[in-house]
Design a protein around this motif. Sequence first.
Motif, PDB file in Angstrom:
ATOM      1  N   PHE A 227       0.852  -1.196   0.000  1.00 44.40           N
ATOM      2  CA  PHE A 227       0.000   0.000   0.000  1.00 44.40           C
ATOM      3  C   PHE A 227       0.884   1.240   0.000  1.00 44.40           C
ATOM      4  CE2 PHE A 227       0.008  -2.157   4.174  1.00 44.40           C
ATOM      5  CZ  PHE A 227       0.825  -1.312   4.900  1.00 44.40           C
ATOM      6  N   ASP A 228       0.430   2.252  -0.725  1.00 42.65           N
ATOM      7  CA  ASP A 228       1.193   3.495  -0.838  1.00 42.65           C
ATOM      8  C   ASP A 228       0.454   4.694  -0.257  1.00 42.65           C
ATOM      9  OD1 ASP A 228       3.354   2.291  -2.198  1.00 42.65           O
ATOM     10  OD2 ASP A 228       2.183   2.297  -4.062  1.00 42.65           O
ATOM     11  N   SER A 229      -0.762   4.471   0.223  1.00 45.36           N
ATOM     12  CA  SER A 229      -1.537   5.570   0.801  1.00 45.36           C
ATOM     13  C   SER A 229      -2.367   5.031   1.944  1.00 45.36           C
ATOM     14  CB  SER A 229      -2.455   6.204  -0.255  1.00 45.36           C
ATOM     15  OG  SER A 229      -3.476   5.295  -0.628  1.00 45.36           O
TER      16      SER A 229
ATOM     17  N   GLN B 111      -5.307   3.004   0.636  1.00 43.83           N
ATOM     18  CA  GLN B 111      -4.972   1.636   0.226  1.00 43.83           C
ATOM     19  C   GLN B 111      -4.762   0.734   1.437  1.00 43.83           C
ATOM     20  OE1 GLN B 111      -1.563   1.976  -2.341  1.00 43.83           O
ATOM     21  NE2 GLN B 111      -2.718   2.900  -4.027  1.00 43.83           N
TER      22      GLN B 111
ATOM     23  N   ARG C 255      -8.069  -0.226   2.834  1.00 46.48           N
ATOM     24  CA  ARG C 255      -8.748  -1.233   2.019  1.00 46.48           C
ATOM     25  C   ARG C 255      -8.254  -2.637   2.391  1.00 46.48           C
ATOM     26  NH1 ARG C 255      -9.010   2.635  -2.112  1.00 46.48           N
ATOM     27  NH2 ARG C 255      -6.971   2.093  -2.964  1.00 46.48           N
ATOM     28  N   GLU C 256      -6.948  -2.755   2.556  1.00 47.21           N
ATOM     29  CA  GLU C 256      -6.379  -4.042   2.981  1.00 47.21           C
ATOM     30  C   GLU C 256      -6.885  -4.420   4.378  1.00 47.21           C
ATOM     31  OE1 GLU C 256      -3.578  -5.966   1.640  1.00 47.21           O
ATOM     32  OE2 GLU C 256      -3.720  -4.930  -0.283  1.00 47.21           O
TER      33      GLU C 256
END
Length: 693
Positions: free
Chosen positions: A611-613, A616, A619-620
Amino acid sequence: MAKLKVDGKEIEVPDHYTLLQAAEAAGAEVPRFCFHERLSIAGNCRMCLVEVKGGPPKPQASCAMGVRDLRPGPEGQLPEVFTNTPMVKKAREGVMEFLLINHPLDCPICDQGGECDLQDQAMAFGMDSSRFHENKRAVEDKYIGPLVKTIMTRCIHCTRCVRFTTEVAGISELGLIGRGEDAEITTYLEQAMTSELQGNVIDLCPVGALTARPYAFQARPWELTKTESIDVMDAVGSAIRVDTRGREVMRILPRNNDAVNEEWISDKTRFIWDGLRTQRLDRPYVRRDGKLKPASWGEAFAAIRDAVSATTPDRIGAIAGDLAAVEEMYALKRLMASLGSTNIDCRQDGAALNPALGRASYIFNPTIEGIENADAILIVGANPRFEASVLNARIRKRFRAGPLPIGVIGEFGDLRYDYEALGAGPDALKDIAGGNGTFFEALKKAERPLIIVGQGALARPDGAAVLGLTAKLAMAVDAVGPDWNGFAVLHHAAARVGGLDIGFVPEEGGKDAAAMLEGTDLLFLLGADEIDMGKVKSGFVVYVGTHGDAGAHRADVILPASAYTEKSGTYVNTEGRVQQTSRAGFAPGDAREDWAILRALSDVLGHRLPFDSLGQLRRELYGEHPHLARIDRIEAGSADDVAGAARIAGRIEKAGFVSPVRDFYLTNPIARASAVMAECSALAQGGFKQAAE
């Protein structure tokens, strides 16, 4: 229900309503100073006057008259109330004129200026001139502690502060003495107030007589940016508003949330803000030649990479602290898994709570609001007054509402309500769980018994056995059923329930917090400062945190992180309610959000997190734990979880239960960095006997 007309509008309200509440239900604005929804009725400011048709030929105080006191018309017409007639207007102008007779013209220098009920109501309902030309009365200011500043000449004797301290806080330290022009609100002996909730009188005061001493002359309300957030000083999750000017937090105020904190917050929550700006970590540090020296992010990450490569996965561990948000714990858990380590733990105090037993085994199942429905309470190994002050006020509220047997096993102190001291330790619990004693009978007879078990009973070598014994007692007194689950675990760490929810505990074969201190070569501390650093035998310690506290002093690498007011983070409170903080400002210097630090570190270690944000990452996170996406909702635990916990057995020690909170004002790094909290702590140690300076 009762029907009546307010300003010609027909409404139906419960028959226990006052005229003031009925007028508000009809959409009419009625000014008031002394009336407050959560306090008893005093009826002494007379600002809420209304006209009652068919009543006495004079205005009536709407807060002190109920709708059931109204009489219908001669032909059965509905009773009528008027809030805007000439009689009412003249009466309110007269009341306001009397209130302002002795009130000083302090508005330009008063901290309440811009948020003052007296200002607002004088503008809306008062006169445009005064007929009083004599000398004004003056009252000597009182010393009531380091938190609340008094300028008693401004006081209008609404007695809100007196009623709050007596009814909600449970202390009789404020009162009104004297009569007529000599009447004044005082502590009489002029000693500091001892309540952990005393700061709420600042919000209640409708004038500038009681204001925040640490905030005095700091800012005006229109200069501040207001951000709604959640408190993390304890596990209650009180709704708060963070007011900032530029990068700095200037004050913290409560928000209304009937399900959690109503509209109260503890003094630690309210006055912690000066600790957010002092002793902050604002750049990475690496220990060289025995001393911590400033470094770049790249140098800090390289030092960690070298330490990781020099050891094996089973010798790497991670401990999460009490203020960590779910997002950074999830990121750290993923990072540790990618490194091949199962040595993770969010229970830095060693509490015997295991998510494998089910959610109901570690949350406050009846909910905070549900305390008001309990009809018998047993407190085991907890001191709610210091561990969860606002929750303790809810217990007192229920105590005042009607007969309520309360028993305590553990330390005995002033909890602000009457209780029966049942014993100091596990022997007393074992005796009651065995069906002996009058208090067992009280629990058995109750329709909704509530059993509160605190960390003082669980953070012990025999904690698992105590948990099992308490759950067994809950099952024996029928505290757990389809309509009521009275098994309640009281947490004092904001991060704990969230950590347990995502499984931030060692898997099969993994080391717990105590084992990690002595059996790892590389230890990650995610804001973990409440452990005995003298026991840390690890060769290399990485500290991700906000303040130069115990963890930073022991660290070999320091990675500066964001405080709870500087990030959007998810927390789960003691009852299992999912909540989110909101960013009110930015972290100082090179400090970054914890999850972003761990994401950048994973790149350097060659195990890039997916994830980069923050979006994200969430969401995971929500994919694995869907209930964390339901903000302000509680995912209820199953009664079977408590039944499962009741099957835990083991040897129980003789030692008595001891509350984990030894000093209410200094429980975390932010509190220990606060000069205000340090002053309160010193005063508490001295028995609040310090005189006014």
